[in-house]
Design a protein around this motif. Structure first.
Motif, PDB file in Angstrom:
ATOM      1  N   TYR A  53     102.900  84.516  27.751  1.00 57.84           N
ATOM      2  CA  TYR A  53     103.255  83.280  26.017  1.00 57.84           C
ATOM      3  C   TYR A  53     101.811  82.556  26.292  1.00 57.84           C
ATOM      4  CZ  TYR A  53     107.455  84.726  26.493  1.00 57.84           C
ATOM      5  OH  TYR A  53     108.834  85.258  26.603  1.00 57.84           O
ATOM      6  N   LEU A  54     101.091  82.170  26.591  1.00 58.56           N
ATOM      7  CA  LEU A  54     100.260  80.963  26.697  1.00 58.56           C
ATOM      8  C   LEU A  54      99.013  81.743  26.131  1.00 58.56           C
ATOM      9  CD1 LEU A  54      98.181  78.575  27.824  1.00 58.56           C
ATOM     10  CD2 LEU A  54      97.816  80.187  29.529  1.00 58.56           C
ATOM     11  N   LEU A  55      98.700  82.841  26.248  1.00 59.57           N
ATOM     12  CA  LEU A  55      97.515  83.628  26.551  1.00 59.57           C
ATOM     13  C   LEU A  55      97.704  84.162  24.299  1.00 59.57           C
ATOM     14  CD1 LEU A  55      96.339  86.824  27.236  1.00 59.57           C
ATOM     15  CD2 LEU A  55      96.709  86.758  24.906  1.00 59.57           C
ATOM     16  N   ASP A  56      99.153  84.568  23.765  1.00 62.38           N
ATOM     17  CA  ASP A  56      99.443  84.952  21.721  1.00 62.38           C
ATOM     18  C   ASP A  56      99.712  83.619  21.468  1.00 62.38           C
ATOM     19  OD1 ASP A  56      99.887  87.376  22.821  1.00 62.38           O
ATOM     20  OD2 ASP A  56     101.715  87.685  22.990  1.00 62.38           O
ATOM     21  N   VAL A  57      99.718  82.661  22.255  1.00 61.20           N
ATOM     22  CA  VAL A  57      99.984  81.046  21.540  1.00 61.20           C
ATOM     23  C   VAL A  57      98.500  80.397  21.313  1.00 61.20           C
ATOM     24  CG1 VAL A  57     100.398  78.663  21.525  1.00 61.20           C
ATOM     25  CG2 VAL A  57     102.306  80.471  22.187  1.00 61.20           C
ATOM     26  N   SER A  58      97.527  80.865  22.294  1.00 60.18           N
ATOM     27  CA  SER A  58      96.194  79.837  22.183  1.00 60.18           C
ATOM     28  C   SER A  58      95.360  81.169  21.390  1.00 60.18           C
ATOM     29  CB  SER A  58      96.105  80.125  23.013  1.00 60.18           C
ATOM     30  OG  SER A  58      96.027  80.857  24.125  1.00 60.18           O
ATOM     31  N   ALA A  59      95.914  82.495  21.067  1.00 58.60           N
ATOM     32  CA  ALA A  59      95.053  83.998  20.284  1.00 58.60           C
ATOM     33  C   ALA A  59      95.673  83.481  18.812  1.00 58.60           C
ATOM     34  CB  ALA A  59      95.046  84.758  20.883  1.00 58.60           C
ATOM     35  N   ILE A  60      97.054  82.857  18.713  1.00 58.97           N
ATOM     36  CA  ILE A  60      97.060  82.497  17.049  1.00 58.97           C
ATOM     37  C   ILE A  60      96.409  81.432  16.181  1.00 58.97           C
ATOM     38  CG2 ILE A  60      99.417  81.844  16.234  1.00 58.97           C
ATOM     39  CD1 ILE A  60     100.703  83.869  17.340  1.00 58.97           C
ATOM     40  N   PHE A  61      96.647  80.784  17.322  1.00 60.61           N
ATOM     41  CA  PHE A  61      95.624  79.180  16.502  1.00 60.61           C
ATOM     42  C   PHE A  61      94.475  79.255  16.385  1.00 60.61           C
ATOM     43  CE2 PHE A  61      99.539  77.346  17.065  1.00 60.61           C
ATOM     44  CZ  PHE A  61      99.913  76.028  16.389  1.00 60.61           C
ATOM     45  N   MET A  62      93.996  79.979  16.899  1.00 56.61           N
ATOM     46  CA  MET A  62      92.518  80.380  17.378  1.00 56.61           C
ATOM     47  C   MET A  62      91.619  80.908  15.455  1.00 56.61           C
ATOM     48  SD  MET A  62      90.164  82.807  19.822  1.00 56.61           S
ATOM     49  CE  MET A  62      91.157  82.585  21.894  1.00 56.61           C
ATOM     50  N   PRO A  63      92.073  82.029  15.103  1.00 57.37           N
ATOM     51  CA  PRO A  63      91.705  82.060  14.006  1.00 57.37           C
ATOM     52  C   PRO A  63      91.576  80.711  13.513  1.00 57.37           C
ATOM     53  CG  PRO A  63      93.527  82.822  14.696  1.00 57.37           C
ATOM     54  CD  PRO A  63      92.946  82.553  15.333  1.00 57.37           C
ATOM     55  N   VAL A  64      92.491  80.069  13.151  1.00 55.69           N
ATOM     56  CA  VAL A  64      93.002  79.058  12.490  1.00 55.69           C
ATOM     57  C   VAL A  64      91.807  77.708  12.615  1.00 55.69           C
ATOM     58  CG1 VAL A  64      94.441  76.769  11.294  1.00 55.69           C
ATOM     59  CG2 VAL A  64      95.584  79.592  12.176  1.00 55.69           C
ATOM     60  N   VAL A  65      91.745  77.038  13.767  1.00 57.10           N
ATOM     61  CA  VAL A  65      90.460  76.406  13.955  1.00 57.10           C
ATOM     62  C   VAL A  65      89.545  77.236  13.886  1.00 57.10           C
ATOM     63  CG1 VAL A  65      90.029  75.433  16.178  1.00 57.10           C
ATOM     64  CG2 VAL A  65      92.865  75.989  16.322  1.00 57.10           C
ATOM     65  N   TYR A  66      89.105  77.564  13.895  1.00 63.55           N
ATOM     66  CA  TYR A  66      88.181  78.774  13.491  1.00 63.55           C
ATOM     67  C   TYR A  66      87.630  78.789  12.414  1.00 63.55           C
ATOM     68  CZ  TYR A  66      83.530  81.266  14.008  1.00 63.55           C
ATOM     69  OH  TYR A  66      82.756  81.944  13.336  1.00 63.55           O
ATOM     70  N   PHE A  67      88.789  79.193  11.668  1.00 59.94           N
ATOM     71  CA  PHE A  67      88.782  78.488  10.209  1.00 59.94           C
ATOM     72  C   PHE A  67      88.235  77.003  10.283  1.00 59.94           C
ATOM     73  CE2 PHE A  67      90.669  77.467   6.463  1.00 59.94           C
ATOM     74  CZ  PHE A  67      89.728  78.776   4.889  1.00 59.94           C
ATOM     75  N   VAL A  97      93.209  89.185  11.650  1.00 57.34           N
ATOM     76  CA  VAL A  97      91.591  89.965  10.565  1.00 57.34           C
ATOM     77  C   VAL A  97      91.639  89.148   9.489  1.00 57.34           C
ATOM     78  CG1 VAL A  97      91.181  91.282   9.447  1.00 57.34           C
ATOM     79  CG2 VAL A  97      92.106  92.078  11.521  1.00 57.34           C
ATOM     80  N   ALA A  98      92.498  89.072   8.323  1.00 56.04           N
ATOM     81  CA  ALA A  98      92.792  88.079   7.092  1.00 56.04           C
ATOM     82  C   ALA A  98      91.817  86.704   6.999  1.00 56.04           C
ATOM     83  CB  ALA A  98      93.836  87.594   6.752  1.00 56.04           C
ATOM     84  N   TYR A  99      92.232  85.644   8.212  1.00 55.73           N
ATOM     85  CA  TYR A  99      91.334  84.338   8.795  1.00 55.73           C
ATOM     86  C   TYR A  99      89.575  84.679   9.389  1.00 55.73           C
ATOM     87  CZ  TYR A  99      94.864  81.205   8.313  1.00 55.73           C
ATOM     88  OH  TYR A  99      95.704  80.445   7.102  1.00 55.73           O
ATOM     89  N   ILE A 100      89.219  86.169   9.571  1.00 57.05           N
ATOM     90  CA  ILE A 100      88.450  86.499   9.963  1.00 57.05           C
ATOM     91  C   ILE A 100      87.532  86.750   8.584  1.00 57.05           C
ATOM     92  CG2 ILE A 100      86.428  88.046  10.834  1.00 57.05           C
ATOM     93  CD1 ILE A 100      88.449  88.222  13.524  1.00 57.05           C
ATOM     94  N   LEU A 107      84.203  84.637   7.017  1.00 54.18           N
ATOM     95  CA  LEU A 107      82.825  85.452   6.698  1.00 54.18           C
ATOM     96  C   LEU A 107      82.442  84.943   5.315  1.00 54.18           C
ATOM     97  CD1 LEU A 107      80.954  87.805   7.591  1.00 54.18           C
ATOM     98  CD2 LEU A 107      82.825  89.383   6.893  1.00 54.18           C
ATOM     99  N   VAL A 108      83.783  84.732   4.552  1.00 54.01           N
ATOM    100  CA  VAL A 108      83.435  84.774   2.880  1.00 54.01           C
ATOM    101  C   VAL A 108      82.292  83.139   2.882  1.00 54.01           C
ATOM    102  CG1 VAL A 108      84.071  83.638   0.981  1.00 54.01           C
ATOM    103  CG2 VAL A 108      85.013  86.157   2.027  1.00 54.01           C
ATOM    104  N   LEU A 109      83.204  82.183   3.510  1.00 52.01           N
ATOM    105  CA  LEU A 109      82.679  80.673   3.892  1.00 52.01           C
ATOM    106  C   LEU A 109      81.251  81.009   4.195  1.00 52.01           C
ATOM    107  CD1 LEU A 109      85.709  78.395   5.801  1.00 52.01           C
ATOM    108  CD2 LEU A 109      84.984  78.883   3.004  1.00 52.01           C
ATOM    109  N   TYR A 110      80.851  81.734   5.070  1.00 50.92           N
ATOM    110  CA  TYR A 110      79.779  82.143   5.682  1.00 50.92           C
ATOM    111  C   TYR A 110      78.808  82.232   4.456  1.00 50.92           C
ATOM    112  CZ  TYR A 110      80.451  80.956  10.549  1.00 50.92           C
ATOM    113  OH  TYR A 110      80.749  80.908  11.851  1.00 50.92           O
TER     114      TYR A 110
END
Ligand code: ADP
Length: 531
Positions: free
Chosen positions: A66-80, A141-144, A148-151
């Motif tokens: 559960y911890l793994l999934d929740v943190s992974a879900i927020f990862m691309p958003v925070v990275y964005f 993948v969508a967020y990555i 990429l587009v921003l970069y």
């Protein structure tokens, strides 16, 4: 302990350490804050992964998951959010929307649509995907792609080399990290081993190198230490857990190697960082000293300029009164008095020349020499100068001549009358000063081949040694034989003359066959029009 849990632990420790050290360098920087948030998520995620892969039963593995999934879900958003800040893109609503989306997905991750439970695979527990699990990798993948587009947009737009290098490095590091992390989806989707998880570790390496190389030197040091510390810790942990004697021996050996490697790594980074800092400090110190020297030099020039200016008025008075007394305007005087006043006149004249030289030098140095160009007749100018110097010429007892090529030439040039007169007077004066006996011949001719007027001053004086010739027009330059003949010189006259002639687009040079063989000074000037 398996390889998965070891790398997870290293990632956990290094990531949060790295994020904190970047944050510590500038707490106000938004980029650093977002980077810290992202690092914290990676840490949480790797902690979850560590828990899952080292869990002994399915239920505790699920809790970690559960911890793994929740943190992974927020990862691309925070990275964005981090990338947006880095490339300075304002997209508040997009980001807010992303957080809402991530929050929904996070809640969704607790339902059986996301995962139905945990099963044992590849010697540890792994997620059993639910029917709608695929939404998660698609979201990722969508967020990555968005990042990429921003970069790419920022990279193409920017002209700052440093910024572009930074973007390139962060992009590559992220590619490795996310590329590796994404393989964790493989077991759920195509039942393949998540080989890329180890790459996340590499990502930390690249990130510290990429970001820090161009920005934060001390953070580079800290991250190296953290990484080394975390690795040693994991191997130590491994050794303590080893069951058999043989495993213990191998683990011990490994630990020694890791310690050695870590020491080398930290020392290497330390050396590089401290050397760089030293060089940087030296460079700034040097720059400061240089600025100070330039400032002092300017102040000196200004002072000399001011002081010499002040000297001129009393000198003019002295010269004027001496001249009046000599002319008999103040009544009759004895021979002795006349001789004395005549000395006063000569000395104040010399002093005036020196003061003028200094004033000219400071003007040249301060770049404040002003020229008032006009069209003048060169031949007349030379004749006038000679006329003014007549008393001195007569006093010198030298055979003096002036000849100009006489073919109805239009002798006009574009020049500053006073300055050009000063140069010619100085050259005539020099040829008399440095010619104890003999002659001084001034000629003016037109060089048809080069389309130039040539003024030549040829004397039969003390001459100039071959080794002195190249330095003659430099500041303070005086030849050894000059001191014997005329001790009053400053060595500034020719320097000033060259500056002035250069400003007229002309040239000045000296020729001599050596000491005692006379000298020739040649000035070339452009005619006013076509001749
Ligand atoms: P100053 O005459 O005050 O020393 P100048 O800049 O006018 O300074 O001349 C620089 C030096 O060039 C002189 O000291 C002398 O050595 C040399 N020089 C200039 N003119 C002549 C000349 N006509 N003959 C020989 N030497 C000369």
């Amino acid at each position: 302990m398996n390889l998965f849990s070891i790398t997870s632990l290293i990632i956990f420790l290094s990531s949060i350490g790295f994020g904190l050290s970047v944050y510590a360098t500038d707490r106000k920087s938004k980029t650093n804050r977002r980077w810290l948030a992202f690092s914290a998520l990676i840490s949480l995620w790797s902690l979850g992964l560590f828990g899952v892969t080292s869990a002994s039963d399915a239920l505790s593995a699920l809790r970690w998951q559960y911890l793994l999934d929740v943190s992974a879900i927020f990862m691309p958003v925070v990275y964005f959010g981090f990338v947006s800040e880095l490339v300075k893109v304002k997209n508040f609503y997009w980001r807010a929307g992303s957080y809402v989306l991530a929050a929904i997905l996070a809640v969704f991750s607790f339902t059986p649509y996301f995962k139905t439970g945990m099963i044992s695979r590849y010697s540890f527990y792994w997620i059993e995907p639910g029917s709608l699990y695929i939404v998660f990798p698609i979201f990722f993948v969508a967020y990555i792609i968005a990042c990429l587009v921003l970069y790419i947009r920022a990279y193409v737009k920017s002209t700052d080399r440093m910024f572009r290098a930074q973007i390139r490095n962060i992009f590559l590091a992220s590619l490795i990290g996310f590329g590796g992390g994404i393989t964790n989806f493989l077991p759920q989707i195509i039942n393949a081993y998540p080989f890329g998880n180890y790459f996340v570790l590499l990502y930390l390496f690249f990130m510290s190198y990429g970001v820090l190389k161009y920005k934060l030197l001390s953070a580079k040091m800290i991250s190296a230490q953290l990484f080394a510390g975390a690795t040693v810790l994991v191997f130590l942990f491994n050794l303590l857990q080893a069951g058999t004697m043989q495993a213990r021996a191998i683990d011990f050996l490994l630990l020694i190697l890791v310690v050695l490697f870590s020491v080398l790594l930290v020392r290497g980074v330390y050396k590089e960082v401290s050397q760089r800092e030293k060089i940087q400090k030296l460079a700034t110190d040097l720059q400061k000293a240089n600025d100070r020297l330039t400032e002092l030099d300017r102040e000196k020039s200004e002072f000399v300029s001011f002081a010499t200016h002040q000297l001129r008025s009393p000198l003019t008075a002295m010269k004027g009164y001496a001249s009046m007394i000599l002319d008999g305007d103040m009544g009759e005087m004895s021979k002795d008095v006349k001789q004395g006043v005549s000395r006063i006149y000569d000395s104040s004249n010399t002093l005036m020349n020196i003061v003028n030289d200094y004033l000219n030098i400071t003007r040249i140095e301060l770049g404040s020499m002003k020229y008032a160009f006009e069209t003048i007749d060169l031949k007349t100018l030379i004749e006038d100068t000679i006329a003014e110097l007549k008393p001195n010429i007569e006093k010198s007892g030298l055979a003096f001549s002036f000849k100009a090529e006489d073919r109805g030439i239009d002798w006009r040039v574009t020049a500053d009358r006073d300055k050009l007169k000063q140069v010619i007077a100085n050259l005539i004066d020099n040829s008399m000063k440095y010619t104890p006996s003999g002659s001084v011949a001034v000629t003016l001719c037109f060089d048809r081949a080069d389309h130039k007027f040539v003024v030549t001053l040829k004397d039969t004086g003390i001459g100039i040694a071959r080794e002195v010739l190249p330095h003659l027009f430099q500041k303070w330059s005086r030849a050894g034989n000059a001191n014997k003949t005329n001790i009053k010189g400053t060595g500034l006259g020719l320097f000033v003359a060259k500056e002035m002639i250069n400003a007229h687009n002309g040239t000045i040079r000296a020729e001599s066959d050596g000491e005692g063989k006379g000298s020739t000074f040649i000035v070339e000037l452009e005619p006013f029009g076509k001749i």
